[in-house]
Design a protein around this motif. Structure first.
Motif, PDB file in Angstrom:
ATOM      1  N   ALA A  35       0.818  -1.216   0.000  1.00 14.11           N
ATOM      2  CA  ALA A  35       0.000   0.000   0.000  1.00 14.11           C
ATOM      3  C   ALA A  35       0.852   1.267   0.000  1.00 14.11           C
ATOM      4  O   ALA A  35       0.497   2.264  -0.618  1.00 14.11           O
ATOM      5  CB  ALA A  35      -0.933   0.000   1.206  1.00 14.11           C
ATOM      6  N   ALA A  36       2.005   1.229   0.679  1.00 14.41           N
ATOM      7  CA  ALA A  36       2.868   2.411   0.766  1.00 14.41           C
ATOM      8  C   ALA A  36       3.841   2.505  -0.407  1.00 14.41           C
ATOM      9  O   ALA A  36       4.612   3.449  -0.493  1.00 14.41           O
ATOM     10  CB  ALA A  36       3.655   2.387   2.072  1.00 14.41           C
ATOM     11  N   HIS A  37       3.842   1.495  -1.277  1.00 15.23           N
ATOM     12  CA  HIS A  37       4.721   1.457  -2.444  1.00 15.23           C
ATOM     13  C   HIS A  37       6.204   1.384  -2.073  1.00 15.23           C
ATOM     14  O   HIS A  37       7.046   1.934  -2.765  1.00 15.23           O
ATOM     15  CB  HIS A  37       4.463   2.645  -3.375  1.00 15.23           C
ATOM     16  N   TYR A  38       6.496   0.730  -0.954  1.00 12.50           N
ATOM     17  CA  TYR A  38       7.873   0.433  -0.571  1.00 12.50           C
ATOM     18  C   TYR A  38       8.031  -1.072  -0.570  1.00 12.50           C
ATOM     19  O   TYR A  38       7.181  -1.784  -0.029  1.00 12.50           O
ATOM     20  CB  TYR A  38       8.183   0.929   0.844  1.00 12.50           C
ATOM     21  N   GLY A  95      10.539   4.875  19.605  1.00  6.31           N
ATOM     22  CA  GLY A  95      11.539   5.945  19.657  1.00  6.31           C
ATOM     23  C   GLY A  95      12.796   5.621  18.886  1.00  6.31           C
ATOM     24  O   GLY A  95      13.347   6.476  18.183  1.00  6.31           O
ATOM     25  N   GLY A  96      13.274   4.393  18.998  1.00  9.60           N
ATOM     26  CA  GLY A  96      14.491   4.011  18.294  1.00  9.60           C
ATOM     27  C   GLY A  96      14.329   4.103  16.792  1.00  9.60           C
ATOM     28  O   GLY A  96      15.209   4.609  16.084  1.00  9.60           O
ATOM     29  N   HIS A  97      13.196   3.631  16.294  1.00  3.20           N
ATOM     30  CA  HIS A  97      12.964   3.715  14.848  1.00  3.20           C
ATOM     31  C   HIS A  97      12.838   5.156  14.382  1.00  3.20           C
ATOM     32  O   HIS A  97      13.407   5.541  13.354  1.00  3.20           O
ATOM     33  CB  HIS A  97      11.727   2.900  14.446  1.00  3.20           C
ATOM     34  N   LEU A  98      12.112   5.977  15.149  1.00  2.00           N
ATOM     35  CA  LEU A  98      11.950   7.381  14.755  1.00  2.00           C
ATOM     36  C   LEU A  98      13.266   8.141  14.795  1.00  2.00           C
ATOM     37  O   LEU A  98      13.621   8.857  13.854  1.00  2.00           O
ATOM     38  CB  LEU A  98      10.927   8.073  15.655  1.00  2.00           C
ATOM     39  N   ILE A  99      13.998   7.985  15.886  1.00  3.29           N
ATOM     40  CA  ILE A  99      15.250   8.736  16.045  1.00  3.29           C
ATOM     41  C   ILE A  99      16.280   8.312  15.007  1.00  3.29           C
ATOM     42  O   ILE A  99      16.944   9.155  14.398  1.00  3.29           O
ATOM     43  CB  ILE A  99      15.768   8.593  17.486  1.00  3.29           C
ATOM     44  N   SER A 100      16.401   7.017  14.777  1.00  2.83           N
ATOM     45  CA  SER A 100      17.398   6.577  13.803  1.00  2.83           C
ATOM     46  C   SER A 100      17.030   7.022  12.384  1.00  2.83           C
ATOM     47  O   SER A 100      17.906   7.396  11.601  1.00  2.83           O
ATOM     48  CB  SER A 100      17.599   5.067  13.877  1.00  2.83           C
ATOM     49  N   LEU A 154       7.209   9.015   8.276  1.00  2.00           N
ATOM     50  CA  LEU A 154       5.817   8.775   8.673  1.00  2.00           C
ATOM     51  C   LEU A 154       5.319   7.411   8.230  1.00  2.00           C
ATOM     52  O   LEU A 154       4.675   6.699   9.001  1.00  2.00           O
ATOM     53  CB  LEU A 154       4.915   9.877   8.100  1.00  2.00           C
ATOM     54  N   ALA A 155       5.570   7.080   6.976  1.00  2.00           N
ATOM     55  CA  ALA A 155       5.175   5.775   6.444  1.00  2.00           C
ATOM     56  C   ALA A 155       6.335   5.287   5.592  1.00  2.00           C
ATOM     57  O   ALA A 155       6.672   5.947   4.618  1.00  2.00           O
ATOM     58  CB  ALA A 155       3.904   5.889   5.618  1.00  2.00           C
ATOM     59  N   PRO A 156       6.981   4.274   6.010  1.00  2.00           N
ATOM     60  CA  PRO A 156       6.526   3.234   6.902  1.00  2.00           C
ATOM     61  C   PRO A 156       7.010   3.314   8.350  1.00  2.00           C
ATOM     62  O   PRO A 156       6.536   2.554   9.180  1.00  2.00           O
ATOM     63  CB  PRO A 156       7.096   1.975   6.257  1.00  2.00           C
TER      64      PRO A 156
END
Length: 170
Positions: free
Chosen positions: A44-47, A77-82, A139-141
């Motif tokens: 759906a996100a085309h990735y 947090g880890g995914h967002l920060i990295s 934001l996505a994914p």
């Protein structure tokens, strides 16, 4: 007899005995379901699924739910920060191999300093810089996936394993 089988299964799942084949099979089923859902979202996100950085996170959260890197603060947090570190390095340097390596090192530092250390998230800056990914990747994914994985883990541990998860949210 049917109740004995169900009771044994519930006990094996709840104790998360790593030597128990049933517990391993149930954990594997949970991981497979989560990856299947991620595959749907990647479409759906085309990735491509290989660019969605959650397979190792699923293994960690399903297989070792009590460790600090498997808690929601570290997971999300880890995914967002990295990913943010990767985007910042990409913006400053462009998509170079040395920049991808630097972004991974900086993301480890950032996760450590913020108390969001989640080793599987170390792939995010590498993906962002080497793939020259847009800021929307955050934001996505990344955010959507981390939140969905947290929700899946909550439902999995509470509903299937009948164990409390997480130990704490923040």
């Amino acid at each position: 007899m049917k109740r004995d089988w169900q009771r044994s299964l519930r006990k094996a799942i709840s104790r998360n005995d790593h030597r128990n084949v049933v517990a391993g099979a149930v954990a594997g089923l949970g991981g497979a379901i989560a990856i299947g859902v991620m595959e749907l979202f990647s479409f759906a996100a085309h990735y491509p699924l290989a660019v969605i950085p959650f397979a190792t996170s699923i293994v960690l959260v399903i297989g070792s739910p009590d460790v600090e890197p498997a808690q929601p603060r570290a997971l999300i947090g880890g995914h967002l920060i990295s990913a943010l570190v990767g985007l910042a390095v990409l913006k400053l340097t462009g998509p170079h191999a040395w920049a991808a390596a630097a972004a991974v090192g900086l993301s480890i530092l950032a996760m450590y300093v913020t108390g969001t250390f989640h080793p599987p998230a170390g792939i995010n800056p590498l993906l962002v810089v080497s793939g020259n990914l847009p800021s929307t990747f955050l934001l996505a994914p990344v955010l959507a996936g981390a939140v969905l994985l947290t929700a899946f883990s909550y439902l999995w541990h509470r509903g299937v394993r009948r164990q409390p998860w997480p130990r704490r949210w923040l």
